[in-house]
Enzyme design. Structure first.
Site, mmCIF file in Angstrom:
data_model
loop_
_atom_site.group_PDB
_atom_site.id
_atom_site.type_symbol
_atom_site.label_atom_id
_atom_site.label_comp_id
_atom_site.label_asym_id
_atom_site.label_seq_id
_atom_site.Cartn_x
_atom_site.Cartn_y
_atom_site.Cartn_z
ATOM 1 N N LYS A 1 -32.297 -18.935 37.163
ATOM 2 C CA LYS A 1 -31.032 -19.612 36.837
ATOM 3 C C LYS A 1 -29.831 -18.715 37.148
ATOM 4 O O LYS A 1 -28.882 -19.142 37.781
ATOM 5 C CB LYS A 1 -30.982 -20.018 35.346
ATOM 6 C CG LYS A 1 -32.077 -20.948 34.906
ATOM 7 C CD LYS A 1 -31.846 -21.456 33.494
ATOM 8 C CE LYS A 1 -31.893 -20.380 32.416
ATOM 9 N NZ LYS A 1 -33.215 -19.780 32.214
ATOM 10 N N ARG B 1 -37.909 -7.884 36.805
ATOM 11 C CA ARG B 1 -36.485 -8.228 36.778
ATOM 12 C C ARG B 1 -35.637 -7.046 36.293
ATOM 13 O O ARG B 1 -36.027 -6.300 35.410
ATOM 14 C CB ARG B 1 -36.297 -9.414 35.833
ATOM 15 C CG ARG B 1 -34.866 -9.857 35.748
ATOM 16 C CD ARG B 1 -34.805 -11.252 35.315
ATOM 17 N NE ARG B 1 -34.882 -11.380 33.864
ATOM 18 C CZ ARG B 1 -34.562 -12.509 33.238
ATOM 19 N NH1 ARG B 1 -34.198 -13.564 33.918
ATOM 20 N NH2 ARG B 1 -34.646 -12.579 31.932
ATOM 21 N N ARG C 1 -34.211 -5.594 30.851
ATOM 22 C CA ARG C 1 -33.810 -6.183 29.572
ATOM 23 C C ARG C 1 -34.854 -5.949 28.498
ATOM 24 O O ARG C 1 -36.053 -5.991 28.760
ATOM 25 C CB ARG C 1 -33.615 -7.697 29.763
ATOM 26 C CG ARG C 1 -32.254 -8.047 30.263
ATOM 27 C CD ARG C 1 -32.155 -9.487 30.627
ATOM 28 N NE ARG C 1 -32.675 -10.388 29.606
ATOM 29 C CZ ARG C 1 -32.523 -11.714 29.665
ATOM 30 N NH1 ARG C 1 -31.898 -12.254 30.684
ATOM 31 N NH2 ARG C 1 -33.008 -12.474 28.720
ATOM 32 N N ARG D 1 -40.604 -16.625 24.457
ATOM 33 C CA ARG D 1 -39.449 -17.339 25.012
ATOM 34 C C ARG D 1 -39.879 -18.592 25.768
ATOM 35 O O ARG D 1 -39.202 -19.615 25.740
ATOM 36 C CB ARG D 1 -38.640 -16.396 25.919
ATOM 37 C CG ARG D 1 -37.813 -15.391 25.106
ATOM 38 C CD ARG D 1 -37.460 -14.160 25.903
ATOM 39 N NE ARG D 1 -36.633 -14.436 27.039
ATOM 40 C CZ ARG D 1 -36.600 -13.670 28.135
ATOM 41 N NH1 ARG D 1 -37.360 -12.599 28.223
ATOM 42 N NH2 ARG D 1 -35.807 -13.974 29.120
HETATM 43 P P1 AMP Z 1 -31.132 -15.723 28.581
HETATM 44 O O1 AMP Z 1 -30.392 -14.569 29.130
HETATM 45 O O2 AMP Z 1 -30.495 -17.052 28.924
HETATM 46 O O3 AMP Z 1 -32.603 -15.694 28.892
HETATM 47 O O4 AMP Z 1 -31.012 -15.615 26.964
HETATM 48 C C1 AMP Z 1 -31.535 -14.494 26.274
HETATM 49 C C2 AMP Z 1 -31.626 -14.798 24.780
HETATM 50 O O5 AMP Z 1 -30.334 -15.109 24.272
HETATM 51 C C3 AMP Z 1 -32.494 -16.000 24.431
HETATM 52 O O6 AMP Z 1 -33.871 -15.668 24.332
HETATM 53 C C4 AMP Z 1 -31.894 -16.381 23.056
HETATM 54 O O7 AMP Z 1 -32.321 -15.497 22.044
HETATM 55 C C5 AMP Z 1 -30.400 -16.134 23.272
HETATM 56 N N1 AMP Z 1 -29.685 -17.321 23.798
HETATM 57 C C6 AMP Z 1 -29.078 -17.460 25.012
HETATM 58 N N2 AMP Z 1 -28.499 -18.658 25.140
HETATM 59 C C7 AMP Z 1 -28.733 -19.316 23.972
HETATM 60 C C8 AMP Z 1 -28.409 -20.622 23.494
HETATM 61 N N3 AMP Z 1 -27.737 -21.499 24.250
HETATM 62 N N4 AMP Z 1 -28.820 -20.951 22.230
HETATM 63 C C9 AMP Z 1 -29.504 -20.083 21.454
HETATM 64 N N5 AMP Z 1 -29.864 -18.848 21.864
HETATM 65 C C10 AMP Z 1 -29.484 -18.459 23.100
#
Ligand code: AMP
Length: 212
Positions: free
Chosen positions: A13, A122, A155, A166
């Site tokens: 994404k 990553r 990360r 996740r």
């Molecule tokens: P990402 O970088 O999009 O994979 O997000 C990393 C982490 O941030 C996720 O595993 C959640 O803990 C938190 N997170 C990101 N976006 C959201 C969202 N829209 N709602 C709730 N938690 C979020």
């Protein structure tokens, strides 16, 4: 264009958002990057969010929604934007719908096992959050960001246990969003491929954007 990119963690994404941002001249808003920045800065939101991020769980809707609402008020969002990682629940999608009209929802489909393998390679820029992959999208100089020269890091939530958590959270809480937007006729589906440029080609085609 007001676009949502939906897909499991590691589907690409952020990478596709970065390509589209550049092509369309619009900003990408990544809630994950915003939350990680808050954790790094140790703000009150960051302290609260860290507990969830570390476990691979979703941060409560009210925290993320207010963060996104504030960000969408920025003047750089007037021309349009790409949302990466938001909405993550049907409730978040409904709140967003009450505030503005989304044009399209791009879904990136990738198998779970491919994702687990992919995420371990990553990397992300510590400074500007530009995404990389040690095999599929390496930087020109080892460990350094092509865009800003920042250090590349792995990360904290890209370990197998957290990745699987996740993915579970994605299937349970985020995937239903697809059906929600399908009812609105806004979903376009792309299949994440091994090569970033192949996925990008498909994405541009289904969004009706000309390649230059
Ligand atoms: P990402 O970088 O999009 O994979 O997000 C990393 C982490 O941030 C996720 O595993 C959640 O803990 C938190 N997170 C990101 N976006 C959201 C969202 N829209 N709602 C709730 N938690 C979020």
């Amino acid at each position: 264009m007001k676009l949502i990119i939906l897909g499991p963690p590691g589907a690409g994404k952020g990478t596709q958002a970065s390509i589209l941002s550049e092509k369309l001249g619009i900003v990408t808003i990544s809630t994950g990057a915003m939350l990680r920045a808050a954790v790094k800065e140790n703000t009150p939101l960051g302290k609260e969010a860290k507990v969830y991020l570390d476990k691979g769980q979703l941060v409560p809707d009210e925290l993320v929604v207010s963060l996104v609402k504030e960000r969408l008020n920025g003047s750089d969002c007037e021309k349009g934007f790409i949302l990466d990682g938001f909405p993550r629940t049907v409730n978040q999608a409904q709140v967003l719908d009450k505030n503005l009209e989304i044009d399209k929802v791009l879904t990136l489909d990738v198998d779970d096992e491919v994702i687990v393998e992919r995420l371990s390679g990553r990397r992300e820029c510590k400074k500007c959050a530009q995404p990389y992959h040690i095999l599929f999208n390496p930087p020109a100089t080892d460990g350094k960001c092509d865009k800003c020269g920042g250090d590349l890091i792995c990360r904290a939530d890209d370990n197998e246990v957290t990745i699987r958590k996740r993915l579970e959270v994605y299937h349970e809480q985020t995937e239903p969003i697809k059906a929600y937007y399908m009812q609105q006729g806004k979903v376009v589906i792309a299949h994440g491929k091994e090569k970033i440029e192949d996925t990008a080609k498909e994405v541009l085609k289904i969004l009706g954007i000309e390649e230059r």
